[in-house]
Each structure stands twice: as structure tokens, then as C-alpha cells.
Motif scaffolding. Structure first.
Motif, PDB file in Angstrom:
ATOM      1  N   LEU A  61       0.826  -1.207   0.000  1.00 46.38           N
ATOM      2  CA  LEU A  61       0.000   0.000   0.000  1.00 46.38           C
ATOM      3  C   LEU A  61       0.861   1.258   0.000  1.00 46.38           C
ATOM      4  O   LEU A  61       0.561   2.244  -0.681  1.00 46.38           O
ATOM      5  N   LYS A  62       1.950   1.171   0.830  1.00 44.34           N
ATOM      6  CA  LYS A  62       2.857   2.309   0.821  1.00 44.34           C
ATOM      7  C   LYS A  62       3.489   2.513  -0.553  1.00 44.34           C
ATOM      8  O   LYS A  62       3.646   3.646  -1.030  1.00 44.34           O
ATOM      9  N   GLU A 105       2.197   1.516  -3.355  1.00 43.38           N
ATOM     10  CA  GLU A 105       1.145   2.030  -4.215  1.00 43.38           C
ATOM     11  C   GLU A 105       0.914   3.502  -3.954  1.00 43.38           C
ATOM     12  O   GLU A 105       0.705   4.296  -4.877  1.00 43.38           O
ATOM     13  N   GLU A 106       0.950   3.855  -2.587  1.00 42.66           N
ATOM     14  CA  GLU A 106       0.758   5.266  -2.257  1.00 42.66           C
ATOM     15  C   GLU A 106       1.901   6.104  -2.815  1.00 42.66           C
ATOM     16  O   GLU A 106       1.688   7.196  -3.372  1.00 42.66           O
ATOM     17  N   GLU A 107       3.155   5.543  -2.638  1.00 46.83           N
ATOM     18  CA  GLU A 107       4.299   6.258  -3.199  1.00 46.83           C
ATOM     19  C   GLU A 107       4.183   6.375  -4.708  1.00 46.83           C
ATOM     20  O   GLU A 107       4.471   7.431  -5.290  1.00 46.83           O
ATOM     21  N   ALA A 129       1.377   6.265  -6.288  1.00 49.60           N
ATOM     22  CA  ALA A 129       0.299   7.210  -6.561  1.00 49.60           C
ATOM     23  C   ALA A 129       0.791   8.641  -6.420  1.00 49.60           C
ATOM     24  O   ALA A 129       0.510   9.516  -7.262  1.00 49.60           O
ATOM     25  N   TRP A 130       1.518   8.888  -5.280  1.00 44.72           N
ATOM     26  CA  TRP A 130       2.057  10.237  -5.086  1.00 44.72           C
ATOM     27  C   TRP A 130       3.074  10.584  -6.166  1.00 44.72           C
ATOM     28  O   TRP A 130       3.109  11.727  -6.662  1.00 44.72           O
TER      29      TRP A 130
END
Length: 229
Positions: free
Chosen positions: A62-63, A65-67, A69-70
Motif C-alpha cells: 500500500l505504501k 502504491e501510495e508512493e 500514486a504520489w
């Protein structure tokens, strides 16, 4: 890192401890139970660790993916900024190009207007030159016609003068010829008269001579007759 608990240490110690034979069965049973518990605890721990690992993996994913995404958002924002900047640059270029086109078009229109004015001025000059040449040609034609008429009049006058002069000369020559003929005839008449007079004089002289001769002959015949008698 997993640290062994006190129960596990005790179980291990129990495995290696030497107990009396009378307590062996009880110890074996306890050991089996404890081993089963240990195994169950290990399995539970493993499952918990696996769940924790899976959760950690999910969290890491998730991190990530979040990274991502960011990062994607940042890239998108950067790309959007680049697009905006590129669009701004393109607009500036387009505006500059449009201004350049406008300036070129205005320059072309000015050049066309100048060319049109130059053509009109050149046409006006050509028309004026053509008109001037036509006027000059007409004037020259009129002058030539007038000169031709003057030349014809002068020629006619010269011809008339020549005719009169020739006529006068012819009359003069005729008069001179008639005068010469008259003089020649007078001379001939005078000569003929002189010749006639000469002839008459000679004839008279001859007649006189003949008469004298006849008189002399008659006298001589008379003398001859007298001599014969």
C-alpha cells in the motif's frame, strides 16, 4: 527476530533432563503435551507472523502504491506543469508567430498597396506618355500634312513659275526664232535682191557689152563689106 519464551526454555530443559524411571511416563506424557502445545504455539506464532508479514507486505504494498500514486500525482502535476508551460510557450510562440504573420501580412499588404500605387502611377505615366506621343504624332501628322500642302503649293507654284518661265522662254525662243527667220528671210531677200541687182547689173553690163560687141561687129561687117566692094 523471535525470542524463545520461558515455556519453550523449560520444555527444552525437560527434554534433556535426566529424571527417574518412575517419573518417565508422566514426564513423557507431559512432554508430549508440552510438545503439542509448543507445536501449536509455534504454528500459531507462525500464522501470526505470517499474518503480520502479510499485513506488513500489504502495508508495504500500500505504501508502494501510495508512493507510486504520489509519484504519479507528482509526475502528473509535473507533467501538467510542463504541459501548462509548454502550452504557455506554444501560445507565446503562436502569438509571436501570429504577430510575425500579421507583420508579414501587413508588410505584404503594404507592398501590394505600394505596388498597386506604383503600377497605377506607372500606368498613369504610360497613359500620359501615350497621350503625349499621340498628341505629338497627331501634331506631327498635321505639321507633315501642312508641310506637304505647303510643299505641294510650292511645287505647284514652282511648276506654274516653271511653266510660265518655259512659256516665256518658249515665246522668247519663238520670237528669237521668228526674228532670226525674219532676219534670215530679210537677209535672203537682201541677198536675192543683191543677187538680182548684181544679175541685172551684170545682165545690163552683158547687154551693154553685147550691144557694144554687136555695134563693133556691125561696124566690122560694114568695114568688111566696104573692103569687099
Amino acid at each position: 527476530v523471535v525470542v524463545a519464551t520461558g515455556a519453550e526454555q523449560m520444555c527444552a530443559m525437560a527434554d534433556v533432563a535426566q529424571v527417574p524411571t518412575s517419573m518417565a511416563k508422566g514426564a513423557d506424557l507431559m512432554s508430549s503435551q508440552m510438545q503439542a502445545n509448543l507445536t501449536a504455539a509455534k504454528e500459531a506464532r507462525k500464522r501470526t507472523e505470517l499474518d503480520a508479514q502479510l499485513l506488513a507486505n500489504r502495508i508495504a504494498l500500500l505504501k508502494q502504491e501510495e508512493e507510486k500514486a504520489w509519484k504519479k500525482i507528482e509526475e502528473t502535476r509535473k507533467r501538467a506543469n510542463e504541459i501548462v508551460e509548454l502550452r504557455t510557450q506554444n501560445e507565446l510562440k503562436f502569438n509571436a508567430k501570429e504577430e510575425s504573420y500579421k507583420a508579414k501580412w501587413q508588410s505584404i499588404r503594404n507592398a501590394q498597396a505600394q505596388n498597386t500605387m506604383s503600377r497605377e502611377q506607372a500606368k498613369a505615366m504610360r497613359d500620359e506618355t501615350r497621350r503625349s506621343l499621340l498628341d505629338k504624332k497627331q501634331q506631327n501628322a498635321q505639321n507633315t500634312k501642312h508641310q506637304s500642302q505647303q510643299i505641294l503649293l510650292q511645287k505647284k507654284a514652282r511648276e506654274e513659275a516653271d511653266h510660265d518661265s518655259n512659256k516665256q522662254r518658249s515665246n522668247y525662243l519663238k520670237q528669237m526664232k521668228d526674228e532670226a527667220k525674219r532676219r534670215m528671210e530679210e537677209n535672203q531677200l537682201a541677198q536675192m535682191e543683191k543677187i538680182r541687182e548684181d544679175c541685172e547689173a551684170r545682165t545690163a553690163q552683158e547687154e551693154a557689152l553685147r550691144a557694144r560687141t554687136d555695134s563693133l561687129v556691125a561696124k566690122m561687117e560694114k568695114e568688111e563689106m566696104e573692103l569687099i566692094q
